[in-house]
Design a protein around this motif. Structure first.
Motif, short mmCIF file in Angstrom:
data_model
loop_
_atom_site.label_atom_id
_atom_site.label_comp_id
_atom_site.label_asym_id
_atom_site.label_seq_id
_atom_site.Cartn_x
_atom_site.Cartn_y
_atom_site.Cartn_z
N LYS A 4 0.83 -1.20 0.00
CA LYS A 4 0.00 0.00 0.00
C LYS A 4 0.87 1.25 0.00
CE LYS A 4 -3.91 -2.30 0.55
NZ LYS A 4 -4.96 -2.32 -0.50
N LEU A 5 0.33 2.33 -0.56
CA LEU A 5 1.00 3.63 -0.60
C LEU A 5 0.32 4.57 0.38
CD1 LEU A 5 1.44 4.13 -4.46
CD2 LEU A 5 3.03 3.09 -2.85
N ALA A 6 1.09 5.12 1.32
CA ALA A 6 0.54 6.01 2.35
C ALA A 6 0.87 7.47 2.02
CB ALA A 6 1.10 5.64 3.71
N GLY A 7 -0.02 8.36 2.44
CA GLY A 7 0.20 9.78 2.25
C GLY A 7 -0.98 10.45 1.57
N GLU A 8 -1.05 11.76 1.69
CA GLU A 8 -2.13 12.52 1.06
C GLU A 8 -1.95 12.58 -0.45
OE1 GLU A 8 -2.69 16.33 2.79
OE2 GLU A 8 -3.02 15.55 4.82
N GLU A 9 -3.06 12.70 -1.14
CA GLU A 9 -3.01 12.86 -2.59
C GLU A 9 -2.43 14.22 -2.95
OE1 GLU A 9 -3.78 10.80 -5.00
OE2 GLU A 9 -4.82 9.19 -3.92
N GLU A 10 -1.62 14.25 -4.00
CA GLU A 10 -1.12 15.50 -4.57
C GLU A 10 -1.68 15.60 -5.98
OE1 GLU A 10 -0.05 18.73 -5.88
OE2 GLU A 10 0.41 18.37 -3.76
N ALA A 11 -2.63 16.52 -6.16
CA ALA A 11 -3.39 16.58 -7.41
C ALA A 11 -2.49 16.72 -8.63
CB ALA A 11 -4.40 17.73 -7.35
N SER A 12 -1.44 17.54 -8.54
CA SER A 12 -0.60 17.79 -9.70
C SER A 12 0.21 16.56 -10.11
CB SER A 12 0.34 18.96 -9.43
OG SER A 12 1.27 18.65 -8.39
N LEU A 13 0.34 15.59 -9.21
CA LEU A 13 1.13 14.39 -9.51
C LEU A 13 0.28 13.13 -9.50
CD1 LEU A 13 4.30 15.19 -7.36
CD2 LEU A 13 4.05 15.42 -9.84
N SER A 14 -1.03 13.29 -9.49
CA SER A 14 -1.91 12.12 -9.44
C SER A 14 -1.80 11.27 -10.70
CB SER A 14 -3.37 12.56 -9.23
OG SER A 14 -3.79 13.39 -10.30
N PHE A 15 -1.31 11.86 -11.81
CA PHE A 15 -1.15 11.08 -13.03
C PHE A 15 -0.06 10.01 -12.87
CE2 PHE A 15 2.22 14.17 -13.49
CZ PHE A 15 3.21 13.53 -14.22
N LEU A 16 0.83 10.20 -11.90
CA LEU A 16 1.86 9.18 -11.66
C LEU A 16 1.25 7.98 -10.94
CD1 LEU A 16 4.94 11.33 -10.57
CD2 LEU A 16 4.61 10.12 -12.73
N SER A 17 0.59 8.25 -9.82
CA SER A 17 -0.03 7.15 -9.07
C SER A 17 -0.95 7.71 -7.99
CB SER A 17 1.05 6.28 -8.42
OG SER A 17 0.46 5.27 -7.62
N PRO A 18 -2.11 7.07 -7.79
CA PRO A 18 -2.94 7.44 -6.65
C PRO A 18 -2.37 6.84 -5.37
CG PRO A 18 -3.94 5.62 -7.80
CD PRO A 18 -2.73 6.00 -8.61
N MET A 19 -2.76 7.39 -4.25
CA MET A 19 -2.42 6.80 -2.96
C MET A 19 -3.50 5.79 -2.57
SD MET A 19 0.49 8.19 -2.15
CE MET A 19 0.86 8.13 -3.93
N ASP A 20 -3.19 4.94 -1.60
CA ASP A 20 -4.14 3.93 -1.15
C ASP A 20 -4.81 4.34 0.16
OD1 ASP A 20 -3.65 1.96 -3.20
OD2 ASP A 20 -1.70 1.61 -2.25
N THR A 21 -6.01 3.82 0.37
CA THR A 21 -6.70 4.00 1.65
C THR A 21 -6.27 2.87 2.58
OG1 THR A 21 -8.60 5.03 0.57
CG2 THR A 21 -8.93 4.14 2.79
#
Length: 313
Positions: free
Chosen positions: A48-65
């Protein structure tokens, strides 16, 4: 060290990967690239990936809940983060074991395993070295991993222009661009600017002050950001606007936010990371960030930057 980390990954069924707050392309590229790498070689593991979403870099990868319970029996790996105060999502403390992978100068010692390589251009470059180690066991490939790590390297080398770009960096990039993705698309997405941001950049270029020492600065109070319709995060995209200015040695952007003044430092020679560390920040010798509690404190930061430039030969 790489072998130690791989052995730790083999031992755990649940792995949670963190990076620093206010992420840049290398933070997300190394974080999500490591997830893709682990999924490639160990598909049965939960990553899983932890951390807040960064809108400008969301095209790289979303974060996980991730639930609180998800940390109870997990290995935590923190990428691209020199000090614990900058780790995004404090629940990393709830993991059973922590590993640090970073290329910044070592600020805080943390983790049962700490792999810090300041000679690496980026943490994404280090994650590619983990891939090369695993490749010795079995030859596999993941295009998404290649895309993510390439983006991280591009981001932290300033499109291969910064002094941290080495022969090894180009060698690794040459492998990564064999992936089925378009490098030009990565460049376009990382560096595209909105019309309001371009107009703010024009203002910044016209208002910069350069001291006799070669130290430059610009102040952007909240009302100026509102005037141009640009957020503080978006303003960070133009911090290198002065890099081609003849005679400038180092520069700082003071960007006011709701509860602090963001300090973005860049240099063409003088090492600025220790200055940043004195003001709740850190980073690289030539690219760092910090924060100030008041405009009076920014004057002290500027005075210290001015002294660094005066002393630099």
């Amino acid at each position: 060290m790489k072998k130690q980390i791989i052995e730790k990954i083999k031992q755990w069924d649940t792995i949670i990967i963190h990076r620093h707050a206010r992420p840049d392309p290398d933070a997300i590229g190394s974080q999500a690239g490591l997830k893709a790498l682990i999924n490639l070689y160990f598909p049965d593991k939960s990553v899983k990936l932890a951390g807040e979403e960064e809108a400008s870099l969301s095209f790289l990868s979303p974060m996980d809940t991730i639930s609180d319970e998800g940390f109870s029996n997990s290995l935590v790996i923190v990428c691209d983060t020199a000090n614990v105060d900058r780790i995004d999502d404090e629940r990393y403390k709830n993991g059973q074991e922590v590993i640090k992978i970073d290329h910044h100068p070592n600020v805080d010692e943390y983790g049962s395993v700490s792999w810090v390589d300041t000679s690496a251009s980026s943490t994404s470059e280090m994650i590619f070295e983990l891939f090369l180690e695993l490749e010795k066991e079995a030859v596999k490939w993941c295009d998404n991993m290649a895309r993510l790590l390439y983006a991280g390297i591009v981001g932290d080398t300033g499109r291969f222009r910064f002094p941290n770009t080495t022969q090894k960096t180009f060698l690794y990039a040459s492998r990564l661009i064999q992936g089925a993705f378009a490098p030009g698309d990565i460049f376009d997405r990382l560096y595209e600017k909105s019309l309001p941001l371009l107009r703010l950049e024009g203002y910044v270029l016209s208002e910069i002050t350069v001291l006799p020492s070669g130290a430059g600065y610009i102040t952007l109070p909240k009302e100026k950001l509102v005037q141009f319709g640009v957020t503080s995060k978006e303003a960070s995209m133009i911090v290198n606007s002065f890099s081609a200015l003849k005679g400038i040695k180092a520069w700082v952007f003071f960007v006011e936010e709701s509860d602090t003044i963001r300090v973005r430092l860049r240099s063409k020679g003088p090492h600025i990371h220790e200055l940043a560390a004195r003001f709740n920040g850190g980073g690289h010798p030539l690219a760092s960030g910090a924060s100030a509690n008041s405009w009076d404190e920014t004057k002290e930061i500027l005075a210290q930057l001015d002294k660094l430039c005066q002393d630099y030969k």
